[in-house]
Design a protein around this motif. Structure first.
Motif, mmCIF file in Angstrom:
data_model
loop_
_atom_site.group_PDB
_atom_site.id
_atom_site.type_symbol
_atom_site.label_atom_id
_atom_site.label_comp_id
_atom_site.label_asym_id
_atom_site.label_seq_id
_atom_site.Cartn_x
_atom_site.Cartn_y
_atom_site.Cartn_z
ATOM 1 N N LYS A 38 0.844 -1.213 0.000
ATOM 2 C CA LYS A 38 0.000 0.000 0.000
ATOM 3 C C LYS A 38 0.871 1.251 0.000
ATOM 4 O O LYS A 38 0.512 2.258 -0.601
ATOM 5 C CB LYS A 38 -0.955 -0.018 1.195
ATOM 6 N N TYR A 54 -4.539 2.206 6.328
ATOM 7 C CA TYR A 54 -4.395 0.774 6.612
ATOM 8 C C TYR A 54 -3.628 0.573 7.930
ATOM 9 O O TYR A 54 -4.013 -0.270 8.757
ATOM 10 C CB TYR A 54 -3.665 0.076 5.452
ATOM 11 N N THR A 81 -5.653 -5.950 -3.658
ATOM 12 C CA THR A 81 -5.343 -4.528 -3.811
ATOM 13 C C THR A 81 -4.729 -4.266 -5.183
ATOM 14 O O THR A 81 -5.070 -3.289 -5.859
ATOM 15 C CB THR A 81 -4.363 -4.064 -2.703
ATOM 16 N N THR A 119 -12.715 0.289 0.636
ATOM 17 C CA THR A 119 -11.472 1.038 0.880
ATOM 18 C C THR A 119 -11.116 0.960 2.360
ATOM 19 O O THR A 119 -11.934 0.568 3.200
ATOM 20 C CB THR A 119 -11.632 2.529 0.508
#
Lengths: 408, 318
Positions: free
Chosen positions: A95, B28, A121, B152
């Motif tokens: 990420k 996250y 993702t 998300t």
């Protein structure tokens, strides 16, 4: 219109075109007119840190390409990210690459669990990924361990666990009169990614897997496994194990006089295993391992790779002692495929043009691997074949194409 | 300075705005912190409040995660409906883990037995591939709440924050009640507590079940966050992580569990921002823990308690 006006008009048109093309390039994350940002993730810490030469091998090749002027004037800007081979941290690394660093693609990524965890993702973001992790579910299509079409943006330029495992099975089955096989494997997805396809192949050839026993990571003794194998009277053992445990298994096999060939998976470095076992009798003619390359590491055919590794990696990135090991070349193998995709995609680079370019790799000779690379829209695993390393009775390294058949 | 405990509401209200300033990566990390807050809070109940050296936490965490994963993949349940069942599975596992303690096993013997429980569960995840995906792992579908897909990290954040606030407040109330005081009495002197008429066995069972429930819910959130469960996620490294959270935060402190979770989860991500530190995480992590334990033996929460008594856990008297 005088000459000056003509020149100005031409310049204005050129600027307009450049602006438009510049805008197009800027619209694709991770690309500028002079650079391509690459996220290189792997276990730089934790118990799987022994695999980070895979990352450095790819880094070395990209630095070499940069030194040669880059690809269409763009140089690689490689950002390293630590996954520690743990899923939660691996997701954070991926990420960060996607949302913070805004890279064009992610590469290397040993550790199947991490690759599986970041896959949703990557798919959602349309992020190209070229990895070396074994789990066939990552990029596998029907026929390479998967059950459906491969994910559009994810591919292996190297073999995945399915083909590596199949090749292990094929190799042992070329040994005459092979009927009974034992499996010793870790209880993780990496090991099953290798051993399950091998079992399928062995059984399809009419042989029997008489034992499939576990050896946990961190095990320091394999007496139980070896004694179990002895009672079964097998013709060969497949060890889907990481390096430390493979060494333990080989030592125990010698100690208890197993006298059966042991075939290792790609989670260990052949040279280092031989060195760490430290007993020629325990490995000569006994230990064999999948070999991804067209010739021996250190042979003239791969000297160019060694020179790249030595020139473009720092002291901290190279092994503390000795030459670069197999894993560094594995990283080179991946790096060459990734860069070839950029060469084929041309100057007008987008993620879609890149993937289309990768899918034109057909019987591509990368000058390093045993098998040639072919990637199609239906098949995102580039190589399906490899050789095997072994030692003859005098301890000389030999590359085999099948049992008893040396390459040279 | 005299402060009212209602200021604690400011923190969740403040963090509500985080998605406005964070990208999905940092979001996250915040979500992961929320998961580990419940892990720390649950673990602290048995270790910090009841005073038992029990390491079955990683088993509760895995059971909660797999319960959610299995219910969503095998039964097609939406994730939000699996959160409470995951907690209940954790609570059941807590009851099972309390059996050695109820039989009088204490200290290092209890530690090793509960560690073995965690490893036994890991063996079970590997050996039941039909349910758990075995060694290849279990891919958990994207979580949904009332049909709203949490696509998300921002979506997940609001749901996670709600769960964490509810669970932490409920745990706080429970620990401040007669039950929490009974836990502390047992921790201070089990025999004296029994002599005072506290049914220690029942409280042992309750503490383990409560711990399992809270951590099980954390596990369920972990499944929703990570999306792929592997038996290797629940190994001894995870035990060390959980133990570090409560040691650094402060044993027996609810605020400490929160602080420990933030520090232990965020430190590797801070290191990640300095590429020259790649590969140095282990020693930085180790040295940080040593420094905190050396200079703040009662954890980061003791530092806050010195700043203002409002940060001192009410039930913690010694």
């Amino acid at each position: 219109m005088n000459a000056l006006q003509k020149s100005l008009k031409t310049a204005a048109i050129a600027i307009a075109i450049a602006s438009v093309s510049g805008f197009a390039a800027a619209a694709e994350r991770g690309i500028t007119d002079t650079s391509i940002k690459i996220g290189n993730i792997g276990p730089f810490s934790g118990k799987a840190a022994m695999f980070n030469p895979l990352n450095y091998g790819s880094v070395a090749y990209m630095r070499y390409v940069n030194d040669m002027g880059g690809v269409f004037g763009r140089k690689f800007d490689v950002v390293l990210g630590d996954t520690a081979c743990a899923q939660a941290k691996g997701i954070a690394a991926a990420k960060k690459m996607i949302y913070d660093e805004k890279v064009f693609m992610i590469t290397v990524n040993p550790c199947s669990g991490v690759a599986m965890a970041i896959k949703p993702t990557l798919v959602k973001e349309g992020m190209p990924w070229s990895g070396v992790s074994a789990n066939p579910k990552i990029t596998g299509s029907v026929g390479s361990g998967g059950t459906s079409a491969p994910p559009k943006y994810m591919f292996h330029v190297t073999p995945n666990g399915y083909f590596s495992g199949m090749t292990m099975g094929k190799f042992i089955m070329t040994k005459p009169n092979t009927k009974k096989i034992a499996i010793v494997a870790h209880t993780n997805d990496w090991a099953r990614g290798y051993c399950d396809p091998a079992i399928d192949y062995i059984e399809s050839q009419g042989a029997e897997v008489v034992l499939d026993t576990a050896m946990e990571r961190g095990s320091t003794d394999a007496t139980a496994q070896v004694l179990q194998i002895k009672t079964k009277g097998v013709d060969g053992v497949l060890g889907c194990l990481y390096q430390p445990e493979l060494v333990v298994l080989l030592k125990a096999a010698h100690k208890y006089k197993l006298n059966t060939p042991i075939i290792g998976a790609l989670g260990a470095d052949f040279g280092q295993v031989v060195q760490q076992v430290g007993n020629a009798k325990a490995v000569n003619g006994v230990f064999f391992q999948g070999h991804l390359y067209k010739d021996k590491i250190g042979s003239p055919a791969l000297e160019w790779g060694k020179q790249i590794l030595l020139k473009y990696l720092t002291k901290d990135e190279l092994p503390k002692t000795g030459d670069p090991t197999h894993f560094y070349y594995f990283g080179l193998f991946n790096g060459i495929g990734v860069v070839e995709g950029f060469r084929r995609a041309g100057r007008d680079l987008t993620r879609d043009t890149y993937i289309k370019a990768i899918e034109t790799l057909s019987d591509y000779d990368n000058n390093i691997s045993a098998g040639r690379v072919t990637i199609t829209p239906q098949q995102h695993v580039g190589v399906s074949d490899m050789y095997f390393n072994g030692l003859d009775k005098d301890g000389n390294e030999v590359i085999f194409s099948s049992w008893g058949k040396a390459l040279h | 300075m005299k402060l009212n405990r209602s200021i604690f509401w400011i923190f969740p209200l403040l963090v509500l705005a985080l998605p406005l300033v964070l990208n999905q990566y940092l979001q996250y990390v915040v979500n992961l912190i929320l998961v580990y807050i419940l892990v720390g809070v649950g673990f602290n109940i048995v270790v910090g409040n009841l005073g038992q050296l029990a390491f079955s936490n990683v088993a509760f965490f895995g059971i909660g995660a797999y319960a959610s994963g299995i219910l969503t993949t095998q039964l097609g349940m939406p994730w939000w409906l699996t959160v409470i069942p995951a907690g209940l599975c954790g609570a059941l596992a807590g009851c099972a883990a309390s059996i050695p303690a109820l039989r009088g096993v204490r200290l290092f013997y209890l530690a090793i037995m509960t560690l073995a429980f965690g490893e036994l569960m890991r063996w079970l995840y590997i050996r039941t591939p039909g349910l758990t995906g075995g060694s290849m792992g279990l891919t958990v579908p994207e979580p949904a709440v009332f049909g709203w897909m949490l696509t998300t990290e921002y979506h997940k954040f609001y749901v996670f924050l709600f769960i964490v606030v509810v669970v932490v407040i409920a745990t706080s109330r429970l620990l401040e009640s007669r039950i929490g005081r009974a836990f502390l009495a047992i921790k201070n002197d089990e025999n004296a507590a029994a002599a005072m008429g506290i049914p220690t066995g029942q409280y042992f069972l309750l503490a383990f079940a409560l711990s399992g429930f809270v951590v099980g819910i954390g596990g369920s959130m972990y499944a929703a966050l990570v999306g792929h469960l592997s038996p290797e996620d629940f190994d001894l490294i995870q035990v060390i992580l959980h133990f570090a959270i409560i040691m650094v935060g402060g044993l027996g402190s609810l605020i400490g569990s929160i602080l420990g979770s933030i520090l232990i989860t965020a430190t590797p991500e801070v290191i990640r921002h300095f590429e020259w530190l790649v590969g140095s995480e282990e020693w930085i992590f180790g040295v940080s823990i040593i420094v905190v334990i050396l200079f703040l033996p009662r954890g980061l929460s003791s530092l806050l308690a010195k700043v203002n008594s409002i940060f001192k856990d009410r039930y913690y008297r010694n």
